[in-house]
Design an enzyme around this catalytic site. Sequence first.
Site, PDB file in Angstrom:
ATOM      1  CB  CYS A  16      55.234  37.864  56.777  1.00 53.19           C
ATOM      2  SG  CYS A  16      55.830  39.137  57.905  1.00 53.19           S
ATOM      3  CG  HIS A  44      58.906  34.943  58.339  1.00 53.32           C
ATOM      4  ND1 HIS A  44      58.164  33.911  58.868  1.00 53.32           N
ATOM      5  CD2 HIS A  44      58.047  35.997  58.239  1.00 53.32           C
ATOM      6  CE1 HIS A  44      56.927  34.298  59.083  1.00 53.32           C
ATOM      7  NE2 HIS A  44      56.817  35.562  58.702  1.00 53.32           N
TER       8      HIS A  44
END
Length: 324
Positions: free
Chosen positions: A141, A128
């Site tokens: 992440c 992301h």
Amino acid sequence: MKRLTLSLTAAALLSLHGPALAQQVELKGRPVLQAVEGLKPGQYVWNPEAAPDGPVLMVVNLATQRAVLFRNGVPIGASTISSGKPGYDTPTGVFTVLEKKQEHYSKTYNNAPMPNMQRLTWKGIALHAGNLPGYPASHGCIRLPMKFSSLLFGATKLGMTVIITSLPVTPNRSEAPDFAAPIAPNTTTLARAPYEWNPDKSKSGPVSVIVSTSDQRAIVLRNGVEIGSAPARVAGAVNGGWAYALRAWDDTGQHWLRLQFAGSGSGMEVAPGEGNRFDTPWDFKHAVQTVLRPGSIIIVTPQSLKAGSSGSSATVIENEESAL
């Protein structure tokens, strides 16, 4: 007081967005894999015209803090990243994109925005947009520049394969032999070994075959669901790992592209008989042939596919509730 407030606001905006502001770097005739080495935090390159269509594969390198996107075996984009900080290490291994959401907010970390989210595990690992300070700083992440994350979101589909490695090299590309071509039953020592084959568990979607030399096992995924597994051996050194992409399948046979995602960093010349290095049950190999389509990926890795094994484990499938 107003001046102080404005200064604090500006500082906050810089902290949140400054390093992550997407800055495209012009290639100026350079190959993507050459340009990626000189990228600064927040920078990326994008050249989709190099391969307008075909199977898509992404390689994320934690050691170099870079990501490279291949389409039809050709690198079409690369970016700097920020992966998990100490204590929140990003797992290495072979993953598939399980979910895509352009607007998403974290359920775990104070409703933090996660634009252009592409989920890799149900436990909270995803690609992301986010802050890129130039070093690992996330909670696991893989953060990307905003604009690159948007371009990537538009170029990928559910089930896309993502390889996360930690070796300090950049990928290389070369032509590959027909790895999945049938081999006469008597030429393989695992010809009659038992195997699992359950294609009804997932009847459609992209197919990936992962061969782990550590486990001496092959796993077949269709749309992220395991539909088969078998013992598998690879003769000779794997040199960090590589991936085959099935570019086309016509009257002349299968046409594969091979890309190296770890190892020496030099080009890979492939001998005509390299397909003979792979030893798997004959009937399993035939079954794999029935599900391969243009766009299918075959990955060879020295990493284990077993969670909790020695070294870095590879998360292949998870069915638990999302933690993102």
